[in-house]
Design a protein around this motif. Structure first.
Motif, PDB file in Angstrom:
ATOM      1  N   GLN A   1      26.366  46.443  45.805  1.00 61.61           N
ATOM      2  CA  GLN A   1      27.699  46.151  45.089  1.00 61.61           C
ATOM      3  C   GLN A   1      27.214  45.750  43.949  1.00 61.61           C
ATOM      4  O   GLN A   1      26.493  45.107  43.648  1.00 61.61           O
ATOM      5  CB  GLN A   1      28.436  45.000  45.990  1.00 61.61           C
ATOM      6  CG  GLN A   1      29.114  45.634  47.394  1.00 61.61           C
ATOM      7  CD  GLN A   1      29.936  44.436  48.068  1.00 61.61           C
ATOM      8  OE1 GLN A   1      29.452  43.430  47.923  1.00 61.61           O
ATOM      9  NE2 GLN A   1      31.105  45.128  48.493  1.00 61.61           N
ATOM     10  N   PHE A   2      28.167  46.107  42.908  1.00 60.13           N
ATOM     11  CA  PHE A   2      28.085  45.473  41.655  1.00 60.13           C
ATOM     12  C   PHE A   2      28.176  44.072  41.478  1.00 60.13           C
ATOM     13  O   PHE A   2      28.845  43.550  41.946  1.00 60.13           O
ATOM     14  CB  PHE A   2      28.912  46.267  40.676  1.00 60.13           C
ATOM     15  CG  PHE A   2      28.676  45.498  39.388  1.00 60.13           C
ATOM     16  CD1 PHE A   2      27.516  46.110  38.404  1.00 60.13           C
ATOM     17  CD2 PHE A   2      29.458  44.966  38.547  1.00 60.13           C
ATOM     18  CE1 PHE A   2      27.286  45.721  37.156  1.00 60.13           C
ATOM     19  CE2 PHE A   2      29.540  44.468  37.169  1.00 60.13           C
ATOM     20  CZ  PHE A   2      28.309  44.991  36.397  1.00 60.13           C
ATOM     21  N   GLY A   3      26.979  43.424  41.014  1.00 63.13           N
ATOM     22  CA  GLY A   3      26.980  41.921  40.797  1.00 63.13           C
ATOM     23  C   GLY A   3      26.424  41.200  42.127  1.00 63.13           C
ATOM     24  O   GLY A   3      26.505  39.748  42.252  1.00 63.13           O
TER      25      GLY A   3
ATOM     26  N   LYS B   1      32.919  38.187  46.704  1.00 60.83           N
ATOM     27  CA  LYS B   1      33.640  38.431  45.531  1.00 60.83           C
ATOM     28  C   LYS B   1      33.297  37.442  44.721  1.00 60.83           C
ATOM     29  O   LYS B   1      33.202  37.914  43.455  1.00 60.83           O
ATOM     30  CB  LYS B   1      34.920  38.807  45.791  1.00 60.83           C
ATOM     31  CG  LYS B   1      35.809  39.171  44.580  1.00 60.83           C
ATOM     32  CD  LYS B   1      37.237  39.744  45.128  1.00 60.83           C
ATOM     33  CE  LYS B   1      37.796  40.448  43.974  1.00 60.83           C
ATOM     34  NZ  LYS B   1      39.437  40.802  44.472  1.00 60.83           N
TER      35      LYS B   1
ATOM     36  N   ARG C   1      29.781  37.396  43.219  1.00 63.02           N
ATOM     37  CA  ARG C   1      29.644  38.717  42.362  1.00 63.02           C
ATOM     38  C   ARG C   1      30.413  38.467  41.054  1.00 63.02           C
ATOM     39  O   ARG C   1      29.809  38.696  39.798  1.00 63.02           O
ATOM     40  CB  ARG C   1      30.205  39.777  43.057  1.00 63.02           C
ATOM     41  CG  ARG C   1      29.351  40.111  44.290  1.00 63.02           C
ATOM     42  CD  ARG C   1      30.037  41.101  45.169  1.00 63.02           C
ATOM     43  NE  ARG C   1      30.229  42.457  44.420  1.00 63.02           N
ATOM     44  CZ  ARG C   1      31.283  43.403  44.325  1.00 63.02           C
ATOM     45  NH1 ARG C   1      32.463  42.976  45.339  1.00 63.02           N
ATOM     46  NH2 ARG C   1      31.678  44.279  43.660  1.00 63.02           N
ATOM     47  N   LYS C   2      31.736  37.921  41.161  1.00 62.66           N
ATOM     48  CA  LYS C   2      32.284  37.849  39.719  1.00 62.66           C
ATOM     49  C   LYS C   2      31.560  36.539  38.776  1.00 62.66           C
ATOM     50  O   LYS C   2      31.536  36.933  37.784  1.00 62.66           O
ATOM     51  CB  LYS C   2      33.723  37.101  40.183  1.00 62.66           C
ATOM     52  CG  LYS C   2      34.678  37.088  39.241  1.00 62.66           C
ATOM     53  CD  LYS C   2      36.185  37.072  39.493  1.00 62.66           C
ATOM     54  CE  LYS C   2      36.342  35.546  40.529  1.00 62.66           C
ATOM     55  NZ  LYS C   2      37.710  35.344  40.725  1.00 62.66           N
TER      56      LYS C   2
ATOM     57  N   VAL D   1      28.415  38.250  37.137  1.00 60.35           N
ATOM     58  CA  VAL D   1      29.019  39.294  36.121  1.00 60.35           C
ATOM     59  C   VAL D   1      29.581  38.447  35.027  1.00 60.35           C
ATOM     60  O   VAL D   1      29.157  38.895  33.969  1.00 60.35           O
ATOM     61  CB  VAL D   1      30.035  40.247  36.795  1.00 60.35           C
ATOM     62  CG1 VAL D   1      30.818  41.009  35.579  1.00 60.35           C
ATOM     63  CG2 VAL D   1      29.344  41.176  37.881  1.00 60.35           C
TER      64      VAL D   1
ATOM     65  N   MET E   1      33.669  44.716  38.110  1.00 57.34           N
ATOM     66  CA  MET E   1      33.265  44.955  39.522  1.00 57.34           C
ATOM     67  C   MET E   1      34.004  46.094  40.217  1.00 57.34           C
ATOM     68  O   MET E   1      33.274  46.801  41.038  1.00 57.34           O
ATOM     69  CB  MET E   1      33.551  43.470  39.980  1.00 57.34           C
ATOM     70  CG  MET E   1      32.440  42.499  39.835  1.00 57.34           C
ATOM     71  SD  MET E   1      32.992  40.933  40.416  1.00 57.34           S
ATOM     72  CE  MET E   1      33.724  41.254  42.129  1.00 57.34           C
TER      73      MET E   1
ATOM     74  N   ASP F   1      31.851  49.518  41.185  1.00 59.24           N
ATOM     75  CA  ASP F   1      32.063  49.960  42.480  1.00 59.24           C
ATOM     76  C   ASP F   1      32.572  51.370  42.889  1.00 59.24           C
ATOM     77  O   ASP F   1      32.155  51.817  43.825  1.00 59.24           O
ATOM     78  CB  ASP F   1      32.589  48.834  43.345  1.00 59.24           C
ATOM     79  CG  ASP F   1      31.656  47.454  43.508  1.00 59.24           C
ATOM     80  OD1 ASP F   1      30.364  47.808  43.306  1.00 59.24           O
ATOM     81  OD2 ASP F   1      31.925  46.450  43.992  1.00 59.24           O
TER      82      ASP F   1
END
Length: 209
Positions: free
Chosen positions: A12-14, A134, A137-138, A141, A156, A160
């Motif tokens: 997942q991104f981040g 979440k 990840r946030k 980022v 994100m 994704d």
């Protein structure tokens, strides 16, 4: 007797998947491949690295955004995605050939590019998907790209979605599911260092078999 072991990482991104891959490769003393695969493929296709970047894990999403879903709907589009993205298809084919050559050459860590699917018939693979909360990840980022909370959340979601479309179009499998990957690991719960330690131990164990 040692053998080639390939660790593929979806993420997942981040989530820190790229950093985990880099740390793992450094710890094991083996090559690490991520964006450098795009450069290698661009050279094969005789296009610029910038052109290849646009076609990498992003092009299909932009096509979906511009495609008139009323013509047949999302499922119809996905069934014909390669027709609508010929350059992306060529890039995928070239990257896949490069990944297979790298797997034959020696042990390595590969991030993204459907590497787990490309090497599905290769016996020496450890396929991992890295996820995270979440919130974590946030925050990652926001710190890395110097973005506001809203902009980070938007980035994100966008990336994704791009990765999901790319993976599912070429593999036909569900991105980030336990059915598609051997191992799912949550970096929010485990931390990057523990994940690296676990995967390194798994790698060493497989090398000794």
């Amino acid at each position: 007797m040692t053998k080639n072991t390939i660790i593929t990482i979806g993420r997942q991104f981040g989530s820190g998947g790229h950093e985990i891959g880099e740390l793992l490769a450094k710890k094991l003393g083996i090559p690490f491949y991520d964006r450098n695969l795009v450069k290698m493929a661009a050279e094969e296709l005789h296009i610029t690295e910038e052109q290849a970047e646009l076609e990498d894990e992003k092009k299909l999403m932009s096509i979906v955004s511009n495609y008139n879903l009323a013509m047949g709907g999302y499922n119809d589009f996905m069934a014909n995605a390669e027709f609508y993205a010929p350059v992306g298809r060529d890039l995928y084919a070239v990257q896949s050939a490069i990944i297979k050559k790298l797997a034959q050459k020696g042990s390595c860590v590969i991030v993204g590019r459907c590497a787990d699917y490309v090497l599905k018939d290769y016996p020496g693979c450890i396929n991992v998907f890295i996820c995270a909360s979440k919130e974590d990840r946030k925050n990652r980022v926001m710190d890395k790209y110097h973005l506001s909370e809203r902009k980070a959340a938007e980035k994100m979601k966008k990336i994704d979605r791009e990765r999901k479309y790319y993976y599912e179009t070429y593999s036909g499998k569900e991105w980030g599911s336990i059915q598609s990957h051997q191992i799912l690991m949550n970096s929010s719960l485990l931390g990057k260092e523990k994940i690296v330690e676990y995967l390194a131990a798994l790698y060493n164990e497989q090398q000794e078999e």
